[in-house]
Design an enzyme around this catalytic site. Structure first.
Site, short mmCIF file in Angstrom:
data_model
loop_
_atom_site.label_atom_id
_atom_site.label_comp_id
_atom_site.label_asym_id
_atom_site.label_seq_id
_atom_site.Cartn_x
_atom_site.Cartn_y
_atom_site.Cartn_z
N GLU A 143 2.75 0.66 8.24
CA GLU A 143 2.84 1.91 7.49
C GLU A 143 2.74 3.05 8.50
O GLU A 143 1.77 3.12 9.25
CB GLU A 143 1.72 2.02 6.46
CG GLU A 143 1.89 1.02 5.32
CD GLU A 143 0.82 1.16 4.24
OE1 GLU A 143 1.17 1.10 3.07
OE2 GLU A 143 -0.36 1.35 4.59
N GLU A 152 1.41 -10.56 2.64
CA GLU A 152 2.15 -9.35 3.04
C GLU A 152 1.75 -8.95 4.45
O GLU A 152 0.57 -9.01 4.81
CB GLU A 152 1.78 -8.24 2.03
CG GLU A 152 2.57 -6.97 2.16
CD GLU A 152 2.23 -5.96 1.04
OE1 GLU A 152 2.03 -6.37 -0.13
OE2 GLU A 152 2.12 -4.78 1.36
N ASP A 156 2.26 -5.59 6.82
CA ASP A 156 2.70 -4.19 6.68
C ASP A 156 2.63 -3.38 7.94
O ASP A 156 1.60 -3.36 8.60
CB ASP A 156 1.69 -3.41 5.80
CG ASP A 156 1.72 -3.79 4.37
OD1 ASP A 156 2.80 -3.92 3.84
OD2 ASP A 156 0.61 -3.93 3.81
#
Ligand SMILES: *[C@@H]1O[C@H](CO)[C@@H](O)[C@H](O)[C@H]1NC(C)=O
Length: 269
Positions: free
Chosen positions: A86, A82, A84
């Site tokens: 954020e 993953e 990411d």
């Protein structure tokens, strides 16, 4: 490149994954809403291996404390990979933070955090993930903010062989997101709205059922984006970002990691 898809239209590349009633379409704009009933999320229709994924986002204006808006690529399963972005909200006038993380074989804990050099709630900005067999690069308006290099030659695993979907979502995370969880979401300011446009996926598409990981790697590895290494200019930009805007790096958090994580020893950044 083979089977590269590219579109600025949401519908061609993505579909809502939850809370359809928290989606609003206004011409080329998509808005996702968070209120005290629900957040919302969408995902790509296809899975991809290697390439560049970009979306333009205008983050929640005013009080966004307690909220998280995420944009990421992820594979599935217990050993998933993953990448990411954020976006951690803040109280009115305080800076939004971007937290990035990289999961390899189901393991994350590679957070970096920075405060941006602009107000991401005033205008749309481009957030991109570049993924090649050699590295993962996180970019903001084409400026690299993080590079995660393939160090397999040093025995360090790299996310290379699992096709990934592209996702975005908005949710309440006031237990940790803002000022370490001290500032809670003020629901009197709901709904919290993030706006999206300019969806671009320039990546090798993987048919979900038919191909094996090895097939995908072979096919997609030969269809790489031309830009597969940072230019000297981009390296300088990355150094500038790290020197001026980085507020947290797991690589230097010795209270959390008394032994420096293996890839940090070898990463130039
Ligand atoms: C919020 O603002 C505070 C105060 O300026 C800052 O320390 C923090 O990094 C900002 N971001 C988050 C996510 O708390």
């Amino acid at each position: 490149m083979v089977e590269v898809v590219s579109s600025s239209k949401f519908d061609e590349l993505f579909q809502p994954s939850w809370a359809l009633d928290h989606f609003t379409y206004e011409g080329e704009l998509l808005k996702l809403k968070l209120d005290n009933f629900s957040g919302a999320g969408f995902q790509s229709k296809s899975k991809y291996m290697y390439g560049t994924v970009t979306v333009q986002i205008k983050l929640i204006e005013g009080d966004s404390a307690g909220t998280v808006t995420a944009f990421y690529m992820s594979s599935e399963g217990p050993t998933h990979n993953e990448f990411d972005f954020e976006f951690l909200g803040n109280t009115t006038g305080e800076p939004y933070s971007i937290q990035t993380n990289v999961f390899v074989n189901g393991e994350g804990n590679r957070e970096q955090r920075l405060n941006l050099w602009f107000d991401p709630t005033k205008d749309f900005h481009k957030y991109s993930l570049l993924w090649t067999p050699r590295q993962v690069v996180f970019m903001v308006d084409e400026t690299p903010i993080r590079e995660h290099t393939n160090l397999e030659h040093r025995g360090i695993p790299f996310p290379k062989d699992q096709a990934m979907g592209v996702y975005s979502s908005i949710w309440n995370a006031d237990d940790w997101a803002t000022q370490g969880g001290r500032v809670k979401t003020d629901w009197s300011h709901a709904p919290f709205v993030a706006s999206y446009k300019g969806f671009e996926i320039d990546a090798c598409e993987c048919p979900v059922s038919t191909a094996t990981a090895a097939d995908n790697m072979k096919r997609c590895g030969s269809a790489l984006p031309t830009m597969s290494e940072l230019s000297l200019h981009q390296n300088h930009q990355l150094m500038w970002v790290r020197a001026n805007h980085l507020v947290y790096d797991y690589c230097t958090d010795t209270s959390r990691f008394p032994t420096i994580p293996a890839e940090c020893v070898h990463h130039r950044h």
